[in-house]
Design an enzyme around this catalytic site. Structure first.
Site, PDB file in Angstrom:
ATOM      1  N   ARG A  19       0.859  -1.180   0.000  1.00  0.00           N
ATOM      2  CA  ARG A  19       0.000   0.000   0.000  1.00  0.00           C
ATOM      3  C   ARG A  19       0.898   1.234   0.000  1.00  0.00           C
ATOM      4  O   ARG A  19       1.931   1.265   0.672  1.00  0.00           O
ATOM      5  CB  ARG A  19      -0.917   0.016   1.231  1.00  0.00           C
ATOM      6  CG  ARG A  19      -2.131  -0.893   1.113  1.00  0.00           C
ATOM      7  CD  ARG A  19      -3.110  -0.394   0.065  1.00  0.00           C
ATOM      8  NE  ARG A  19      -4.292  -1.230  -0.087  1.00  0.00           N
ATOM      9  CZ  ARG A  19      -4.461  -2.154  -1.045  1.00  0.00           C
ATOM     10  NH1 ARG A  19      -3.517  -2.379  -1.929  1.00  0.00           N
ATOM     11  NH2 ARG A  19      -5.593  -2.841  -1.121  1.00  0.00           N
TER      12      ARG A  19
ATOM     13  N   GLU B  39      -3.740   7.502  -4.440  1.00  0.00           N
ATOM     14  CA  GLU B  39      -4.045   7.067  -5.820  1.00  0.00           C
ATOM     15  C   GLU B  39      -5.324   7.726  -6.299  1.00  0.00           C
ATOM     16  O   GLU B  39      -6.248   7.906  -5.500  1.00  0.00           O
ATOM     17  CB  GLU B  39      -4.202   5.543  -5.845  1.00  0.00           C
ATOM     18  CG  GLU B  39      -2.898   4.850  -5.518  1.00  0.00           C
ATOM     19  CD  GLU B  39      -3.003   3.335  -5.528  1.00  0.00           C
ATOM     20  OE1 GLU B  39      -4.035   2.790  -5.962  1.00  0.00           O
ATOM     21  OE2 GLU B  39      -2.033   2.691  -5.100  1.00  0.00           O
TER      22      GLU B  39
ATOM     23  N   HIS C 142      -0.867   0.407 -10.127  1.00  0.00           N
ATOM     24  CA  HIS C 142      -1.561  -0.555  -9.259  1.00  0.00           C
ATOM     25  C   HIS C 142      -2.041  -1.782 -10.053  1.00  0.00           C
ATOM     26  O   HIS C 142      -3.250  -2.031 -10.162  1.00  0.00           O
ATOM     27  CB  HIS C 142      -2.738   0.113  -8.523  1.00  0.00           C
ATOM     28  CG  HIS C 142      -3.123  -0.609  -7.252  1.00  0.00           C
ATOM     29  ND1 HIS C 142      -3.593   0.022  -6.130  1.00  0.00           N
ATOM     30  CD2 HIS C 142      -3.105  -1.928  -6.933  1.00  0.00           C
ATOM     31  CE1 HIS C 142      -3.858  -0.857  -5.181  1.00  0.00           C
ATOM     32  NE2 HIS C 142      -3.565  -2.071  -5.652  1.00  0.00           N
TER      33      HIS C 142
HETATM   34  C1  DGY Z   1      -5.798  -5.817  -3.217  1.00  0.00           C
HETATM   35  O1  DGY Z   1      -6.406  -6.850  -3.434  1.00  0.00           O
HETATM   36  O2  DGY Z   1      -5.590  -5.406  -2.080  1.00  0.00           O
HETATM   37  C2  DGY Z   1      -5.343  -5.045  -4.397  1.00  0.00           C
HETATM   38  O3  DGY Z   1      -4.355  -4.128  -4.070  1.00  0.00           O
HETATM   39  C3  DGY Z   1      -6.518  -4.314  -4.986  1.00  0.00           C
HETATM   40  O4  DGY Z   1      -7.197  -3.716  -3.959  1.00  0.00           O
END
Ligand code: DGY
Length: 323
Positions: free
Chosen positions: A242, A271, A289
């Protein structure tokens, strides 16, 4: 019981949308833009199940608007730091996620970023597309080997372990990991992972530091200026976890001043905003991402949500309950 009303806050792969539409009274956000707080509040007060994803910020204020209507949040994704879980627990809202099915896809992106950053792949591709490539030369575009280098994993859950396995068996990398809980001897044997007693020790020893811990308040800016300073000057930082785990301003400084050699990022704190400071730097690879972004994985994630809803509405415990 009337057919449950279910909202998907974004478009999902069509076969999953079809599957759910056959079973529930489903509303799909056809525009596929993230709903704002006001729209989320209306949704929570109007549906039995809301299926959000990482782009939906479900904080205490938004959740309170549910007023007892929404019963379950079937999150599309494994990370749930965008949902205030303690508030969900207090309000009696069940929350599920989608573990397992995105493990390999996300580990693949971690490995992609390691390779791209070390071998200057983004920079090289930009040269070719911009007609700036002057041809092969013994001393141009020199990168760094990945094979045999030490990988340090911060967090050693499913995705961290899968990354370790690929790196250890695919690239002969010794693997160090730092996590609150030591893995079992079987997991350590399978992944080649050696436990590090402290984060600082891992940062000092690793050639690639890859982040695999959850996001949220507890890990916010875990990688700050002081910790980046602990890394080798030849090392690379990889983030598929993250964005908030990294202090982006400190990372931009560290990259600019060559405190570390480079970075590969798939996630950002705010983001889809990517800090301007990164855009002008050649030694950072920036992906949008992509961790779970394969068709097979995105379908499997949707079916995992479907299983969780099915069990919940049948009065059973959903398999992937996190609150
Ligand atoms: C997750 O599954 O956490 C991916 O980053 C998409 O949210």
């Amino acid at each position: 019981m009337p057919t449950p009303k279910v909202l998907l806050t974004r478009r999902w792969p069509s076969e999953v949308e079809h599957y759910l539409s056959q079973r529930y009274d489903v509303t799909i956000n056809e525009h596929d833009t993230p709903p704002d707080a006001a729209a989320l509040k209306v949704a929570l007060a109007s549906y039995d199940a809301v299926c959000p994803t990482v782009t939906d910020k479900l904080n205490a204020d938004v959740l309170a608007a549910g007023g007892g209507r929404v019963k379950i949040l079937g999150n599309y994704g494994v990370g749930v730091s965008h949902i205030d879980l303690p508030t969900c627990k207090r309000l009696g809202i069940v929350v599920t996620n989608t573990p397992d099915v995105l493990t390999d896809a996300t580990a693949e992106i971690a490995v992609t970023l390691m390779l791209m950053a070390a071998r200057r792949a983004g920079e090289g591709e930009r040269q070719v597309r911009d007609h700036k490539w002057g041809g092969w030369a013994p001393t141009r575009m020199i990168g760094t080997d990945v094979t045999g280098k030490t990988l340090g994993l911060v967090g050693f859950g499913r995705i961290g372990q899968a990354t370790a396995q690929k790196a250890h068996h695919g690239f002969g990398m010794p693997v160090l990991y730092y996590s609150r809980k030591r893995a079992t001897p079987e997991v350590e044997a399978r992944t080649g992972g050696q436990h590090c007693a402290s984060l600082d020790e891992l940062l000092e020893r690793a050639d690639f530091v890859s982040l695999h811990c959850p996001g949220g308040a507890e890990t916010r800016h875990l990688l700050n200026a002081a910790r980046l300073d602990r890394m080798k000057r030849s090392a690379f930082l990889i983030n598929t976890a993250r964005g908030e785990v990294v202090d982006e301003a400190a990372l931009a400084d560290a990259l600019r001043n060559r405190v570390i050699a480079g970075a590969g990022l798939d996630v950002y704190e705010h983001e889809p905003r990517v800090p301007e400071a990164f855009l002008g730097l050649e030694n950072v690879v920036l992906l949008p991402h992509l961790g779970s972004a394969t068709l097979e994985t995105r379908v499997a994630m949707g079916m995992r949500v479907a299983d969780n809803l099915e069990r919940f509405f049948a009065g059973l415990e959903p398999g992937d309950r996190v609150a």
